[in-house]
Write a protein that holds these residues in place. Structure first.
Motif, PDB file in Angstrom:
ATOM      1  N   MET A 201     -87.868  35.690  52.738  1.00  0.00           N
ATOM      2  CA  MET A 201     -89.293  36.689  53.156  1.00  0.00           C
ATOM      3  C   MET A 201     -88.786  38.226  53.056  1.00  0.00           C
ATOM      4  O   MET A 201     -90.536  38.835  52.471  1.00  0.00           O
ATOM      5  N   GLY A 208     -95.385  36.787  52.208  1.00  0.00           N
ATOM      6  CA  GLY A 208     -95.561  36.479  53.814  1.00  0.00           C
ATOM      7  C   GLY A 208     -96.426  36.603  54.529  1.00  0.00           C
ATOM      8  O   GLY A 208     -96.594  35.954  55.219  1.00  0.00           O
ATOM      9  N   VAL A 209     -97.086  38.139  53.999  1.00  0.00           N
ATOM     10  CA  VAL A 209     -97.751  37.899  54.835  1.00  0.00           C
ATOM     11  C   VAL A 209     -99.455  37.226  54.373  1.00  0.00           C
ATOM     12  O   VAL A 209     -99.748  36.867  55.550  1.00  0.00           O
ATOM     13  N   ALA A 212     -98.510  34.301  56.761  1.00  0.00           N
ATOM     14  CA  ALA A 212     -98.634  34.116  57.911  1.00  0.00           C
ATOM     15  C   ALA A 212     -99.902  34.663  58.259  1.00  0.00           C
ATOM     16  O   ALA A 212    -100.174  33.465  60.059  1.00  0.00           O
ATOM     17  N   LEU A 236     -89.702  37.564  59.765  1.00  0.00           N
ATOM     18  CA  LEU A 236     -91.248  37.634  59.344  1.00  0.00           C
ATOM     19  C   LEU A 236     -90.800  39.166  59.541  1.00  0.00           C
ATOM     20  O   LEU A 236     -90.454  39.910  60.421  1.00  0.00           O
ATOM     21  N   GLN A 240     -96.116  41.097  58.361  1.00  0.00           N
ATOM     22  CA  GLN A 240     -96.228  39.479  57.839  1.00  0.00           C
ATOM     23  C   GLN A 240     -96.731  39.515  59.512  1.00  0.00           C
ATOM     24  O   GLN A 240     -97.840  38.394  59.892  1.00  0.00           O
ATOM     25  N   THR A 243     -99.802  40.486  60.352  1.00  0.00           N
ATOM     26  CA  THR A 243    -101.218  39.417  60.066  1.00  0.00           C
ATOM     27  C   THR A 243    -101.331  38.214  60.998  1.00  0.00           C
ATOM     28  O   THR A 243    -102.705  37.979  61.050  1.00  0.00           O
ATOM     29  N   GLU A 286     -97.004  46.463  55.355  1.00  0.00           N
ATOM     30  CA  GLU A 286     -95.667  46.391  54.590  1.00  0.00           C
ATOM     31  C   GLU A 286     -95.787  46.961  53.664  1.00  0.00           C
ATOM     32  O   GLU A 286     -93.770  47.421  53.313  1.00  0.00           O
TER      33      GLU A 286
END
Length: 293
Positions: A201, A208-209, A212, A236, A240, A243, A286
């Motif tokens: 991740m 990943g965002v 999610a 996470l 992530q 979100t 992020e």
């Protein structure tokens, strides 16, 4: 077989420890919902262009009935799309009870709740500003309280039955889901390794965002449970997690599609707006490396 049994035992142990904390939390939430539900709907309907401010403030209260009520008010032409989005973004749903039951530090919880509230406020006001020349007013004869009848989280009994039993039922529903989720996550971690999963991740923070956000769009309480548990497991990142929780509006989207069913294209646009806003804020978190811990 040994790994399977170990994962089962660990999941059972971790889940049982959560029961008293979850029950007490849901009991308090039931009390607040019964006392404040009517006031919320009336207040949100009377604030006009300042709706996103109050929507973000009320939405942060962890109760799925608020997002459902906001959807009804929007479908009835009472509140703006910005106010609706502010409630959706601010809604924390199952996040807070799980954080409390897992003994997450109060400052960390406060930062996450405050961030969701501020994001909802800013996004809602900005959206209303850009759409100020667009009419989004559709009338409905449905009463707000009729809309929780098919709520998967048990909000339909917010004014009926025993408060103690309602809190117990909600606790049982969530604890079963948490147990299954804990078992799957624990088994996955034991087989693959937590460092490997966290590293995966970490290597794809942008993807990943987006993923999610898709999980957060699941229109029930389960999505916030999944996102919160994955974050607590270290699977996470902050962006992530944020979100997923921003996009997760509980049953609000279900109620919106049901009450505003004559305008499906509008509902789809609102869903896409919610997703895009959640993803953009997650990517920003992020990119800046912001952490809530």
């Amino acid at each position: 077989m040994e790994i399977l049994l170990d994962a089962l035992l660990d999941a059972l142990t971790d889940t049982v420890k959560l029961i008293p904390f979850l029950y007490l939390t849901y009991l308090l939430m039931e009390f607040l919902e019964r006392k404040a539900g009517e006031k919320f709907a009336g207040k949100l309907a009377s604030v006009g262009r300042y709706g996103p401010i109050f929507g973000a403030l009320f939405g942060v209260v962890p109760q799925c009935g608020f997002s459902a009520a906001a959807s009804s008010l929007y479908a009835g032409g009472v509140i703006s799309v910005g106010t609706l989005i502010a409630v959706f973004l601010s809604t924390s749903d199952e996040m807070l009870p799980i954080f409390i039951s897992e003994h997450v530090d109060a400052p960390v919880i406060a930062k996450i709740l405050l961030s969701k509230m501020v994001i909802g406020l800013i996004s809602g006001l900005a959206l209303d500003f850009f759409l100020r020349f667009t009419k989004y007013k559709y009338k409905t004869e449905k009463r707000i309280h009729d809309l929780c009848e098919q709520d998967h989280c048990g909000c339909e009994e917010e004014e009926e039955g025993s408060m103690w039993l309602a809190a117990l039922r909600h606790t049982v529903q969530i604890i079963i889901f948490i147990f299954i989720l804990e078992f799957v996550i624990t088994l996955l971690v034991d087989i693959v390794g937590q460092d490997a999963l966290a590293g995966f991740m970490g290597r794809i923070p942008v993807l990943g965002v987006f993923l999610a956000g898709l999980i957060g769009l699941i229109p029930n309480c389960a999505s916030s449970v999944v996102i919160t548990q994955l974050y607590l497991q270290g699977l996470l990142g902050a962006g992530q997690m944020m979100t997923g929780l921003l996009v997760g509006a509980g049953v609000g989207l279900l109620v919106l599609f049901r009450t505003n069913r004559r305008h499906m294209s509008e509902n789809i646009k609102i869903t896409l707006i919610l997703y895009v806003i959640g993803v953009l804020w997650g990517l920003l978190i992020e990119a800046t490396g912001f952490s809530f811990t």
